[in-house]
Design a protein around this motif. Sequence first.
Motif, mmCIF file in Angstrom:
data_model
loop_
_atom_site.group_PDB
_atom_site.id
_atom_site.type_symbol
_atom_site.label_atom_id
_atom_site.label_comp_id
_atom_site.label_asym_id
_atom_site.label_seq_id
_atom_site.Cartn_x
_atom_site.Cartn_y
_atom_site.Cartn_z
ATOM 1 N N VAL A 186 9.900 7.901 13.630
ATOM 2 C CA VAL A 186 11.065 7.433 14.386
ATOM 3 C C VAL A 186 12.313 8.158 13.884
ATOM 4 C CG1 VAL A 186 12.440 5.428 15.052
ATOM 5 C CG2 VAL A 186 9.969 5.183 14.708
ATOM 6 N N ASN A 187 13.179 8.525 14.805
ATOM 7 C CA ASN A 187 14.368 9.290 14.454
ATOM 8 C C ASN A 187 15.465 8.389 13.861
ATOM 9 O OD1 ASN A 187 16.184 11.349 14.156
ATOM 10 N ND2 ASN A 187 16.676 11.522 16.322
ATOM 11 N N GLN A 188 15.133 7.761 12.728
ATOM 12 C CA GLN A 188 16.128 6.996 11.972
ATOM 13 C C GLN A 188 16.886 7.973 11.088
ATOM 14 O OE1 GLN A 188 15.557 2.945 13.344
ATOM 15 N NE2 GLN A 188 17.157 4.038 12.238
ATOM 16 N N ASN A 189 17.734 8.790 11.729
ATOM 17 C CA ASN A 189 18.390 9.895 11.044
ATOM 18 C C ASN A 189 19.341 9.452 9.946
ATOM 19 O OD1 ASN A 189 20.938 9.440 12.838
ATOM 20 N ND2 ASN A 189 19.278 9.844 14.299
ATOM 21 N N MET A 243 23.559 7.706 2.110
ATOM 22 C CA MET A 243 22.482 6.727 2.229
ATOM 23 C C MET A 243 21.232 7.206 1.500
ATOM 24 S SD MET A 243 22.498 5.134 6.062
ATOM 25 C CE MET A 243 23.735 3.936 6.584
ATOM 26 N N SER A 244 20.924 8.488 1.651
ATOM 27 C CA SER A 244 19.736 9.041 1.027
ATOM 28 C C SER A 244 19.851 9.009 -0.497
ATOM 29 C CB SER A 244 19.512 10.472 1.519
ATOM 30 O OG SER A 244 18.282 10.979 1.051
ATOM 31 N N TYR A 245 21.020 9.377 -1.014
ATOM 32 C CA TYR A 245 21.212 9.349 -2.467
ATOM 33 C C TYR A 245 21.049 7.922 -2.999
ATOM 34 C CZ TYR A 245 23.157 10.201 -7.100
ATOM 35 O OH TYR A 245 23.322 10.286 -8.460
ATOM 36 N N MET A 246 21.659 6.966 -2.329
ATOM 37 C CA MET A 246 21.582 5.578 -2.779
ATOM 38 C C MET A 246 20.138 5.074 -2.759
ATOM 39 S SD MET A 246 24.985 4.124 -0.831
ATOM 40 C CE MET A 246 25.126 2.553 -1.671
ATOM 41 N N ARG A 247 19.420 5.397 -1.689
ATOM 42 C CA ARG A 247 18.019 4.981 -1.600
ATOM 43 C C ARG A 247 17.186 5.590 -2.719
ATOM 44 N NH1 ARG A 247 16.899 7.418 2.734
ATOM 45 N NH2 ARG A 247 15.901 9.207 1.718
ATOM 46 N N GLU A 248 17.387 6.871 -2.995
ATOM 47 C CA GLU A 248 16.593 7.532 -4.012
ATOM 48 C C GLU A 248 16.929 7.020 -5.417
ATOM 49 O OE1 GLU A 248 13.952 9.355 -3.344
ATOM 50 O OE2 GLU A 248 14.420 8.885 -1.250
ATOM 51 N N HIS A 253 20.793 1.493 12.514
ATOM 52 C CA HIS A 253 20.762 2.357 11.338
ATOM 53 C C HIS A 253 20.932 1.553 10.052
ATOM 54 C CE1 HIS A 253 20.656 6.128 13.499
ATOM 55 N NE2 HIS A 253 21.686 5.761 14.240
ATOM 56 N N TRP A 254 21.759 0.520 10.095
ATOM 57 C CA TRP A 254 22.030 -0.251 8.879
ATOM 58 C C TRP A 254 20.950 -1.283 8.604
ATOM 59 C CZ3 TRP A 254 25.574 2.454 11.390
ATOM 60 C CH2 TRP A 254 26.438 3.226 10.599
ATOM 61 N N PHE A 255 20.350 -1.842 9.653
ATOM 62 C CA PHE A 255 19.174 -2.676 9.432
ATOM 63 C C PHE A 255 18.055 -1.824 8.833
ATOM 64 C CE2 PHE A 255 21.132 -5.463 12.737
ATOM 65 C CZ PHE A 255 21.147 -6.641 11.993
ATOM 66 N N ASN A 271 8.890 1.595 10.280
ATOM 67 C CA ASN A 271 10.034 1.242 11.112
ATOM 68 C C ASN A 271 9.896 -0.144 11.737
ATOM 69 O OD1 ASN A 271 11.583 1.907 14.134
ATOM 70 N ND2 ASN A 271 12.639 2.279 12.205
ATOM 71 N N LEU A 272 8.687 -0.668 11.783
ATOM 72 C CA LEU A 272 8.496 -2.019 12.312
ATOM 73 C C LEU A 272 9.254 -3.048 11.477
ATOM 74 C CD1 LEU A 272 4.691 -1.951 13.231
ATOM 75 C CD2 LEU A 272 6.646 -1.811 14.794
ATOM 76 N N ALA A 273 9.366 -2.810 10.175
ATOM 77 C CA ALA A 273 10.132 -3.733 9.320
ATOM 78 C C ALA A 273 11.609 -3.696 9.681
ATOM 79 C CB ALA A 273 9.930 -3.368 7.846
ATOM 80 N N SER A 274 12.114 -2.525 10.044
ATOM 81 C CA SER A 274 13.514 -2.397 10.456
ATOM 82 C C SER A 274 13.746 -3.122 11.779
ATOM 83 C CB SER A 274 13.890 -0.926 10.591
ATOM 84 O OG SER A 274 13.596 -0.204 9.410
ATOM 85 N N LEU A 275 12.854 -2.882 12.742
ATOM 86 C CA LEU A 275 13.005 -3.506 14.052
ATOM 87 C C LEU A 275 12.850 -5.022 13.973
ATOM 88 C CD1 LEU A 275 11.148 -1.013 16.415
ATOM 89 C CD2 LEU A 275 13.599 -1.281 16.037
ATOM 90 N N LYS A 276 12.041 -5.484 13.051
ATOM 91 C CA LYS A 276 11.896 -6.927 12.847
ATOM 92 C C LYS A 276 13.249 -7.555 12.528
ATOM 93 C CE LYS A 276 9.394 -10.104 9.743
ATOM 94 N NZ LYS A 276 8.406 -10.143 8.635
ATOM 95 N N LEU A 277 14.046 -6.891 11.707
ATOM 96 C CA LEU A 277 15.387 -7.379 11.380
ATOM 97 C C LEU A 277 16.312 -7.294 12.592
ATOM 98 C CD1 LEU A 277 15.944 -5.764 7.856
ATOM 99 C CD2 LEU A 277 15.137 -8.071 8.380
ATOM 100 N N VAL A 278 16.230 -6.188 13.327
ATOM 101 C CA VAL A 278 17.081 -5.994 14.504
ATOM 102 C C VAL A 278 16.827 -7.087 15.536
ATOM 103 C CG1 VAL A 278 17.589 -4.469 16.456
ATOM 104 C CG2 VAL A 278 17.248 -3.501 14.176
#
Length: 369
Positions: free
Chosen positions: A161-164, A171-176, A219-221, A347-354
Amino acid sequence: MSENEQRPAGLASEDAYALVAATVDEIQAPVVAYEPPMPVDRSIPIGLIGAGGISFAHLDAYRKYGLNVVAICDRNIERAEARRDQFYPTARVFTDPQDLLDDSTIRVLDLAVHASSREALIRCGIDAGKHILSQKPFVANLDVGRNLVELAETKGVILAVNQNGRWAPYMSYMREVVRAGLIGDIIGVHAALQWDHSWIAGTPFEAMDQIILEDFAIHWFDFVASIIGDTATSVYATGTATSGQEIESKLAAQAAITFPGGQASLVFDGASRYGAQNITTIVGTKGTVRSVGADLAEQAVHLFVDSGVGSPSLEGSWFNDGFAGAMGSLLLSIENGSVPLNSARQNLASLKLVFAAIESSNSGQAVHF
C-alpha cells in the motif's frame, strides 16, 4: 533552599511543581536507516495506472531514484501522454488497464486510481500475477482487505500500500529509533497539526463528509500503527466543521487511541490560517523522540535520552522521497523475498484505526477492540 539545607521529607521541589525542565547535553544523534529502501536491480518494469493529480509525485520520485516505468495508463489519453512527456518519454501510453494486465513484461502495477476502482483492479492484477502497489486506502472494508491479502499470498504476489508517509524522513527516523529499541517501551504516540486545508475547495475532496478522518489522517493512523502494531484497544474520535470555514467537509478532527501500557492522540486543526505547525512525539520508558516544523517538509527531529539530546540532520522530503520509499520497499521485497514494511496485511492494522475513528465520530461513542 541552599545546597546545605535539607528539604523536609515528602516535600517536592519548587521546580517539580512548576514543571521546569532540566538542561541536557548535546550528543551525537544515532544513525538509523531512515532513507527510502531500494533494490539492487532497479530495472524491474513498472506500469502506472492512473495519471491524475497525485501521479506527479509517483513519477517524479521514481525518476529520481532510477526506477523503470515502462507504461502509463489513463482513460484520458492526453493525461497519460502529458505524464509520459514530463517524466518518462519512452514509456508506452494506454487507455485500457487490460493492456497492462496482458503484458507479461510488466511485473509491477502502481495503482493511482480512485478508490471506487481499486478493488477490481487489485483482483485483476493479482490474477494476472502482477505485484501491486495500491494507493491508500486500499480498501473500504476490512473483510475485503483480508480477502485480497489472502488472495495475493495464495497467488505468490506481493500486495503493498502506498503509505508514503512511512518514508517521510522525520517519520521514518522516528520509527527506526523505536525499532532499534533506543527509547524503550512505548507509552505515548502523539501528533498535532495546525494548517489550512481549505485548498480542497472545488475538488472532489470537498464532497467527503470528513476529509480529515476519511483521507488526510490516514497517514497518521498508519504512523501510530507502525509504532504500536495491531495492539490498540479503543478509539474515540470527533470531527467537526469549524467557525468561519467556507467549505462543506469537516476541517477539524481528533482521535484518542489506547493500547496496553500507553496512549496515542491525533489532533488536526485543518482550518488554521495562521501559525502553521506540525509536532510529532513518541514517548518511551527510556527516551523521547520529537519532530517539530511549520509543515510536512521542514521538520527538525530531536532525540532525548539519559545522556542528552541528539538532533540528526536528515536529507530528503516527504514529497517525493516518501513515494520512492513505498515503491522501493515493494521492489526490494521482490528482489530478496522479504515482507515490505508497507505490506497490505500490515496496513489492515492502520485501516482498523481509521474505520474505528470514522465510526466513533459518527456515533459519538468509543470503539473498543
